[in-house]
Design a protein around this motif. Structure first.
Motif, PDB file in Angstrom:
ATOM      1  N   GLY A 524      11.042  -3.411   1.282  1.00  0.00           N
ATOM      2  CA  GLY A 524      10.482  -2.614   2.362  1.00  0.00           C
ATOM      3  C   GLY A 524      11.240  -2.786   3.663  1.00  0.00           C
ATOM      4  O   GLY A 524      11.530  -1.808   4.368  1.00  0.00           O
ATOM      5  N   MET A 528      12.941   0.832   3.443  1.00  0.00           N
ATOM      6  CA  MET A 528      11.926   1.843   3.739  1.00  0.00           C
ATOM      7  C   MET A 528      12.152   2.553   5.071  1.00  0.00           C
ATOM      8  O   MET A 528      12.519   1.933   6.073  1.00  0.00           O
ATOM      9  CB  MET A 528      10.535   1.230   3.721  1.00  0.00           C
ATOM     10  N   THR A 568       9.288   7.093  -3.019  1.00  0.00           N
ATOM     11  CA  THR A 568       8.027   6.630  -2.434  1.00  0.00           C
ATOM     12  C   THR A 568       7.003   6.374  -3.526  1.00  0.00           C
ATOM     13  O   THR A 568       6.197   5.439  -3.429  1.00  0.00           O
ATOM     14  CB  THR A 568       7.488   7.672  -1.437  1.00  0.00           C
ATOM     15  N   TYR A 571       7.545   2.956  -5.123  1.00  0.00           N
ATOM     16  CA  TYR A 571       7.285   1.925  -4.113  1.00  0.00           C
ATOM     17  C   TYR A 571       5.780   1.722  -3.925  1.00  0.00           C
ATOM     18  O   TYR A 571       5.277   0.589  -3.942  1.00  0.00           O
ATOM     19  CB  TYR A 571       7.941   2.318  -2.793  1.00  0.00           C
ATOM     20  N   VAL A 572       5.046   2.802  -3.752  1.00  0.00           N
ATOM     21  CA  VAL A 572       3.598   2.716  -3.576  1.00  0.00           C
ATOM     22  C   VAL A 572       2.936   2.136  -4.824  1.00  0.00           C
ATOM     23  O   VAL A 572       2.043   1.283  -4.741  1.00  0.00           O
ATOM     24  CB  VAL A 572       3.023   4.105  -3.253  1.00  0.00           C
ATOM     25  N   TRP A 575       3.310  -1.699  -5.145  1.00  0.00           N
ATOM     26  CA  TRP A 575       2.356  -2.433  -4.305  1.00  0.00           C
ATOM     27  C   TRP A 575       0.948  -2.380  -4.898  1.00  0.00           C
ATOM     28  O   TRP A 575       0.193  -3.366  -4.850  1.00  0.00           O
ATOM     29  CB  TRP A 575       2.341  -1.856  -2.884  1.00  0.00           C
ATOM     30  N   ALA A 582      -1.125   1.218  -0.060  1.00  0.00           N
ATOM     31  CA  ALA A 582       0.067   1.671   0.673  1.00  0.00           C
ATOM     32  C   ALA A 582      -0.197   3.027   1.311  1.00  0.00           C
ATOM     33  O   ALA A 582       0.696   3.875   1.397  1.00  0.00           O
ATOM     34  CB  ALA A 582       1.259   1.735  -0.274  1.00  0.00           C
ATOM     35  N   GLN A 584      -0.590   3.891   4.329  1.00  0.00           N
ATOM     36  CA  GLN A 584       0.197   4.192   5.506  1.00  0.00           C
ATOM     37  C   GLN A 584       1.553   4.761   5.128  1.00  0.00           C
ATOM     38  O   GLN A 584       2.093   5.645   5.810  1.00  0.00           O
ATOM     39  CB  GLN A 584       0.374   2.939   6.373  1.00  0.00           C
ATOM     40  N   THR A 585       2.102   4.263   4.032  1.00  0.00           N
ATOM     41  CA  THR A 585       3.381   4.785   3.556  1.00  0.00           C
ATOM     42  C   THR A 585       3.279   6.273   3.260  1.00  0.00           C
ATOM     43  O   THR A 585       4.204   7.038   3.537  1.00  0.00           O
ATOM     44  CB  THR A 585       3.825   4.026   2.293  1.00  0.00           C
ATOM     45  N   ASP A 588       2.623   8.366   6.619  1.00  0.00           N
ATOM     46  CA  ASP A 588       3.811   8.437   7.482  1.00  0.00           C
ATOM     47  C   ASP A 588       4.591   9.730   7.257  1.00  0.00           C
ATOM     48  O   ASP A 588       5.240  10.242   8.172  1.00  0.00           O
ATOM     49  CB  ASP A 588       4.743   7.257   7.205  1.00  0.00           C
TER      50      ASP A 588
END
Length: 633
Positions: A524, A528, A568, A571-572, A575, A582, A584-585, A588
């Motif tokens: 991250g 990121m 993304t 990545y999400v 987590w 995630a 907020q990811t 964003d």
């Protein structure tokens, strides 16, 4: 739906208004596309782009329909906007724009000339190469309206100039037929016939491509708009030229109704998800051979890797399972030597990816898991066994499970078989020969999927069980590196460049490993951005933070620092495997829905801030992965 609307300050600024692009697809791979300001900045922009036998074979027909208003005073105001080879912008109709918005995914412009306000709406007939453009007087008047048709007929990737033969234009009832390929129809058509020379496309200039073309002024349509509510409409369509589409206003109304139904069927959970559900609809097309997926607009056609990677988001997250089922069966018919055809934009069938077939295994597994369609599992099981057998025995390009450890290896000189497949002067920028981490994560995931499907239909898994056990054990031994991270490639020799590919080893349904919080924090921190992970960490050898310029420059940067929004999703998901939200990811990126490809997600972005969007403004796997992980939140 996420509201997309701009006022005069954006619409009237060719810097701001011309980088924001709208898209209206026809459900076949064709489209209408342009910018908020009305300036055609790409060779691909036009009001009627027609798909050929495949989505990648497209032709530009009606390039522009320029409104010219004559006020009661006799003043003539041209509302079109064009840039010319010398940089001149004339006419400059964008200066009269008071607003632009997407209404149920369809573009709407409003021009104000004193007390006169003229509105334009545009829609396509779903399933037909047909566009309808409606003009409506909202206030003021009376005015005379002239609509000038600038035409061509060419491959969207090329240019046509006055050096070639003049387009053949035949006048017919209500309009004309251009090159025997498409027809225009509207009020009081008056033929013309002249070249508009040196029309410039600034985005093609920035990409190092030929930036100019010539357009043919075929003629104009005329109407008197005497009071508020009066309309003037033009339709353009290809194929079945004698079959006149329904009235333009009805086309717009039907398109809005259909788009609302698309969103409702996907049962979205919020504004962004509703917007993405409609964005996904643009990529799912019906061709002469069945359903397919356009990888990105305006220049991509169908690519098997993109299709299968996008499958869950485009089909299962939008309640298109039956259409998806037909797509999977159609693609399964292309299997050869255990590999899925990568029918890209070359016009021929190619088998040149190591991961496209593995994403196919993933797509089939997810389809059956989500829908419970064991009949599909039983029907495809023999073909899936053949895929596993071919990968164990060895197939094209050195793709084979290593007998020593069960991991999948790949690569021959000059080939780029993973999704990081850019080449410059014929040489791969990131060759990744050996055993790439995401390829082996997909291999293990695919073997596990195969075992699961076989169990569900009461059949034997064949070689898959032993192959899975060997590969899983070897992956845990070979790929871990320092700080909980994973090697990007092993046995190639080992490659420790920090890239995001390892995310798949932690995020797939049958991921071979569980991530550590420390490793995800390192990724991250290094990779990121607001639009997703970079393809390579800054400061590492060969990193490029800007994705622009001529093709060779863009290709060097494509997978060496450029941001890829589709990542993304992994990545999400990684987590979430640790029980960490995630959200907020995801949030964003919401602002991006109104920044570049309106209501959609771009293919790529610059690695360096402010991370300007690049590549296709409308990209299938970017939308699909964002939609998938949002639906699971």
């Amino acid at each position: 739906m996420h509201r997309v609307a701009f006022g005069a300050q954006v619409c009237g600024d060719l810097g701001e208004g011309s980088v924001r692009e709208w898209l209206v697809p026809d459900g076949r791979g064709g489209y209408a596309m342009g910018t908020v300001s009305g300036l055609r900045t790409r060779r691909y922009h036009g009001l009627l782009v027609v798909a050929g036998k495949t989505p990648s074979l497209r032709y530009l027909g009606l390039a522009s329909l320029d409104p010219v208003v004559t006020l009661a005073s006799g003043t003539v105001v041209r509302l079109g906007t064009h840039e010319w080879a010398d940089g001149t912008v004339a006419p400059a109709g964008h200066r009269f724009l008071s607003g632009f918005e997407l209404v149920d995914g369809l573009p709407r412009w409003r021009w104000r000339i004193g007390d006169v306000v003229l509105e334009r709406e545009l829609a396509m007939v779903h399933g037909r190469s047909s566009v309808a453009v409606v003009h409506r007087l909202l206030t003021g008047g009376p005015v005379s309206l002239r609509l000038e048709a600038l035409c061509t007929w060419r491959d969207v990737h090329a240019e046509r100039t006055a050096g070639s033969a003049e387009p053949e234009v035949t006048e017919v009832a209500g309009g004309c037929v251009v090159e025997g390929a498409y027809r225009l129809r509207g009020p009081d058509f008056r033929g013309a016939g002249a070249w508009f020379r040196g029309v410039r496309h600034r985005e093609e200039a920035a990409r190092g491509l030929t930036p100019t073309e010539d357009l043919w002024y075929a003629g104009s349509f005329h109407a008197e708009l005497r009071q508020a509510g009066d309309t003037a409409s033009v339709s353009a369509w290809a194929e079945d030229l004698d079959v006149v589409p329904e009235p333009a206003a009805a086309v717009v109304s039907s398109a809005r109704t259909r788009n609302r139904a698309v969103v409702a069927a996907a049962a979205p959970g919020g504004e962004a998800q509703a917007t993405l559900a409609l964005a996904a609809d643009a990529f799912v097309v019906e061709t002469a051979t069945g359903p397919d997926v356009v990888a990105g607009y305006p220049w991509f056609g169908a690519w098997s890797r993109d299709t299968m990677l996008s499958y869950e988001g485009l089909f299962l997250s939008t309640n298109r399972a039956e259409q998806g089922r037909r797509l999977l069966l159609g693609y399964a018919a292309t299997l050869s030597e255990g590999m899925l055809a990568n029918t890209a934009d070359t016009g021929s069938v190619e088998y040149n990816t190591v991961d496209g077939t593995l994403w196919f295994l993933h797509a089939v597994g997810r389809h059956v898991a989500v829908t419970g369609d064991n009949d599909l599992a039983a029907e495809l099981l023999p073909a899936l066994r053949d895929v596993i057998g071919a990968h164990l025995a060895g197939t094209r390009y050195g793709i084979q499970a290593d007998p020593a450890d069960g991991l999948l290896r790949q690569g021959v000189p000059g080939a780029a078989l993973t999704w990081m497949d850019a080449r410059v002067d014929g040489e791969p920028v990131t060759p990744r020969t050996g055993k790439p981490v995401e390829v082996n994560a997909l291999w293990i995931n695919g073997l596990a999927m195969m075992i699961r499907l076989a169990w569900q239909v009461g059949a034997g898994a064949g070689q898959a069980a032993l192959a899975h056990s060997a590969a899983l054990t070897s992956f845990a031994r070979r790929f871990p590196a320092k700080a909980g991270l994973l090697h990007d490639v092993v046995d190639g020799p080992d490659d420790d460049v920090l890239r995001p590919n390892q995310l798949l080893a932690w995020s797939l349904p049958y991921a071979p490993l569980r991530p550590s919080p420390g490793a995800l924090q390192i990724i991250g921190a290094a990779l990121m951005t607001p639009l997703g992970p970079r393809s390579q960490a800054p400061g590492t050898p060969g990193y490029h933070g800007s994705h622009g310029g001529p093709q060779a420059s863009r290709d060097r940067a494509y997978h060496t620092g450029t941001v890829w929004p589709w990542l993304t999703g992994p990545y999400v998901e990684a987590w979430r495997r640790l029980g960490v939200s995630a959200e907020q990811t995801l949030s964003d990126a919401d602002g991006h829905l109104g920044e570049y490809g309106l209501g959609s997600v771009s293919e790529t972005a610059d690695g360096e801030a402010p991370h300007g969007a690049t590549g296709c403004p409308f990209q299938a796997w970017s939308v699909a992965e964002s939609l998938r992980v949002r639906r699971l939140s």
